[in-house]
Every structure is written in structure tokens, then in C-alpha cells.
Design a protein around this motif. Structure first.
Motif, short mmCIF file in Angstrom:
data_model
loop_
_atom_site.label_atom_id
_atom_site.label_comp_id
_atom_site.label_asym_id
_atom_site.label_seq_id
_atom_site.Cartn_x
_atom_site.Cartn_y
_atom_site.Cartn_z
N THR A 262 -29.08 7.04 -42.56
CA THR A 262 -27.88 7.45 -41.81
C THR A 262 -27.90 6.95 -40.37
O THR A 262 -27.03 7.31 -39.58
CB THR A 262 -27.75 8.99 -41.78
OG1 THR A 262 -28.94 9.55 -41.17
CG2 THR A 262 -27.62 9.54 -43.19
N SER B 186 -25.81 4.89 -32.22
CA SER B 186 -24.35 4.82 -32.13
C SER B 186 -23.95 3.54 -31.41
O SER B 186 -24.76 2.92 -30.72
CB SER B 186 -23.78 6.04 -31.41
OG SER B 186 -24.27 6.10 -30.08
N LEU C 115 -18.53 -2.52 -36.27
CA LEU C 115 -17.46 -1.60 -36.64
C LEU C 115 -16.41 -2.36 -37.45
O LEU C 115 -16.44 -3.59 -37.55
CB LEU C 115 -16.83 -0.97 -35.39
CG LEU C 115 -17.80 -0.24 -34.45
CD1 LEU C 115 -17.09 0.14 -33.16
CD2 LEU C 115 -18.36 1.00 -35.13
N VAL D 283 -19.70 5.70 -31.73
CA VAL D 283 -19.58 6.09 -33.14
C VAL D 283 -20.70 5.44 -33.95
O VAL D 283 -21.42 4.56 -33.48
CB VAL D 283 -18.21 5.66 -33.71
CG1 VAL D 283 -17.07 6.37 -33.01
CG2 VAL D 283 -18.03 4.14 -33.60
N LYS D 284 -20.84 5.89 -35.20
CA LYS D 284 -21.84 5.35 -36.11
C LYS D 284 -21.45 3.94 -36.56
O LYS D 284 -20.29 3.54 -36.52
CB LYS D 284 -21.98 6.25 -37.34
CG LYS D 284 -22.48 7.65 -37.03
CD LYS D 284 -23.93 7.63 -36.63
CE LYS D 284 -24.48 9.05 -36.47
NZ LYS D 284 -25.88 9.06 -36.03
N GLU D 285 -22.46 3.19 -37.02
CA GLU D 285 -22.23 1.85 -37.55
C GLU D 285 -21.24 1.88 -38.70
O GLU D 285 -21.21 2.81 -39.51
CB GLU D 285 -23.56 1.27 -38.02
CG GLU D 285 -23.45 -0.15 -38.58
CD GLU D 285 -24.79 -0.71 -39.02
OE1 GLU D 285 -24.79 -1.76 -39.69
OE2 GLU D 285 -25.83 -0.10 -38.69
N ASN D 286 -20.40 0.85 -38.75
CA ASN D 286 -19.43 0.66 -39.83
C ASN D 286 -18.26 1.63 -39.77
O ASN D 286 -17.48 1.72 -40.71
CB ASN D 286 -20.11 0.77 -41.20
CG ASN D 286 -19.43 -0.14 -42.22
OD1 ASN D 286 -18.94 -1.22 -41.88
ND2 ASN D 286 -19.39 0.30 -43.46
N ARG D 287 -18.09 2.35 -38.67
CA ARG D 287 -16.96 3.27 -38.52
C ARG D 287 -15.66 2.46 -38.48
O ARG D 287 -15.60 1.37 -37.89
CB ARG D 287 -17.14 4.07 -37.22
CG ARG D 287 -15.94 4.93 -36.83
CD ARG D 287 -15.78 6.15 -37.72
NE ARG D 287 -14.61 6.93 -37.33
CZ ARG D 287 -14.62 7.90 -36.43
NH1 ARG D 287 -15.75 8.24 -35.83
NH2 ARG D 287 -13.52 8.56 -36.14
#
Length: 268
Positions: free
Chosen positions: A38, A43, A66, A95-99
Motif C-alpha cells: 500500500t 505520497s 498519478l 495523494v497515494k501513487e496512481n490516484r
């Protein structure tokens, strides 16, 4: 060997502690694996995409690990067709990766609306109908008439438009209003601290026009012009309490809070 003796034997205790250690190891490895899977604690900054076209926005998003997705389109005359006018999450969020960044893009073709009947009704009625179209009243002109405050003509770019015609949504309109008596006056509003949009709406309500709009050197981007506030106006409401309806009010805007605060003090 009895159960009680077995539980207290060295063999049982040894295996019991081995089991506890194995469970602890399994839990530790599982938690570590979840954190890695996860990207715990990692971020990425959301880039500013407003004003970019879709290809540029996609490249910028990929560079920050992203993705982008267009969820809506609007028409905004302040942006070039096909460019981004809004984004969510906002720029500089983390934000998190791939958001997925959800985008609102400016339409290539402006939306058109049908002009309702705006003549032979009161100014206030016409104002409500024009706002419902997503438009604004830009200028108010007066013409002698036996009917006071009745809309006589609707103009767009100095050309008269009539009921049933299609106009670009958001296009500003000029109104010609009947005046049964000359030199009618209205209270001059104090616009200090207002944004441009707030000032234009307030002036229209007071049956006045927006005159010259002057931005100071603090205004560098389209976003600055939207957030800028008025620090000076002419006529000055400190010295002029009432002016003729249909008059123009010149305004000066800035993002300098100190300049705005000094303007408040001068008007006290």
C-alpha cells in the motif's frame, strides 16, 4: 503423564514459546508486506493542471505517478478551448501513487441558450432571467420613456438581440431602460474588499455600470484576477454618496492585503 504435568513440562513450555515467536514473525512479515503493497507513508504532490490541455495534464500527472480522468466539461471564456478549468484533488495536495485526478475541461464549442423575452418587463425581472441564463448585465443605458425602469432593448456587442435568438451561455448583455424623469440618483455602494464579480453584481443591483477595471502589479495569473479585491474606486463613496443611475464606477484591484486594509482605514 497427566495433562497438568504435561502443561508444566519443559517440552510444552519450549514449544509454546516457539509458537509465540512464529506467530510474531508471521504477523511482522504480514504487516510489512501490507505496508509495502500500500506504499505506507509514501505520497506524491498533485501538480497544478489548470490551464493545460489534456495531453499536457496527462504527462504532468504521469510524471508524479498519478492518472487523470475527465469528468465534466463547461464553457469558460477565461480559458482556451480544450484546457483544464478545474481539478480534484486540488494542486499541491499529497495523494497515494496512481490516484486519479478528476478534471473539468473547457468545451471546444461554447454552449448556447435561447434568449427569453426580456423587453417590456421590469429591470428586476429581466435581471433574474438573465442570471438564470448564466449571463450578467454588463451595461445599463437609459432612454426617455413614460414607463420607468421598463426594459426597452437588449443589446449584445452593440447589436440588438430579441426573444428566441440563440446566444452563447455566459455572454454579457446590455440593457436599455426606460426613464420617466431625468437625473434619477442612486446610492453609491462602497466596494472596498469586494472581488470583481461581487462588485459587478452590486453595481448592477444599484443600476450602475462597471467602468474601467485596473489590476495592479500583484495580478499575474487568471487565478489572481479572480481572487483580487478592490482597494480603490472612483467616484469615492467617502465623498460621493449618490450618483445618477447608469453612471460608471471605475475600480482598482489587488491581492495585496495591506493595501486593502489601508483602504478600509481611509474610508472610515
Amino acid at each position: 503423564m497427566s495433562l497438568g504435568n504435561f502443561i508444566t513440562s519443559r517440552t510444552f513450555i519450549k514449544h509454546f514459546f516457539i509458537a509465540i515467536v512464529l506467530v510474531a514473525i508471521v504477523l511482522f512479515v504480514t504487516l510489512k508486506s501490507l505496508m509495502v503493497y500500500t506504499n505506507h507513508g509514501i505520497s506524491y504532490p498533485v501538480p497544478a493542471l489548470t490551464g493545460l490541455n489534456l495531453e499536457e495534464a496527462s504527462m504532468s500527472a504521469r510524471a508524479n505517478k498519478l492518472r487523470v480522468e475527465v469528468i465534466d466539461s463547461v464553457y469558460n471564456k477565461n480559458f482556451a478551448p480544450g484546457t483544464i478549468v478545474d481539478q480534484l484533488p486540488l494542486a499541491n495536495s499529497r495523494v497515494k501513487e496512481n490516484r486519479v485526478i478528476r478534471l473539468t475541461i473547457n468545451s471546444l464549442e461554447p454552449e448556447k441558450v435561447i434568449l427569453p423575452r426580456l423587453t417590456d418587463i421590469s429591470f428586476r425581472q429581466a435581471q433574474v432571467l438573465i442570471q438564470a441564463l448564466g449571463s450578467q448585465i454588463e451595461n445599463i443605458y437609459y432612454q426617455p420613456s413614460e414607463y420607468n425602469d421598463l426594459v426597452l432593448k437588449v443589446m449584445q456587442d452593440s447589436v440588438e438581440v430579441t426573444e428566441g435568438e440563440k446566444i452563447i451561455k455566459g455572454t454579457n448583455l446590455d440593457l436599455v431602460i426606460g426613464r420617466s424623469q431625468g437625473n434619477m440618483k442612486t446610492a453609491l455602494p462602497d466596494l472596498t474588499g469586494f472581488t470583481l464579480q461581487e462588485a459587478q453584481s452590486t453595481l448592477t443591483d444599484a443600476l450602475l455600470n462597471t467602468g474601467a477595471i485596473i489590476f495592479d502589479k500583484t495580478i499575474e495569473t487568471a487565478e489572481d484576477s479572480l481572487s483580487a479585491k478592490i482597494w480603490k474606486q472612483l467616484p469615492n463613496p467617502k465623498f460621493t454618496k449618490q450618483i445618477e443611475t447608469g453612471s460608471s464606477v471605475d475600480i482598482w484591484l489587488t491581492t495585496d492585503e495591506e493595501k486593502i486594509n489601508k483602504a478600509y482605514e481611509r474610508n472610515l
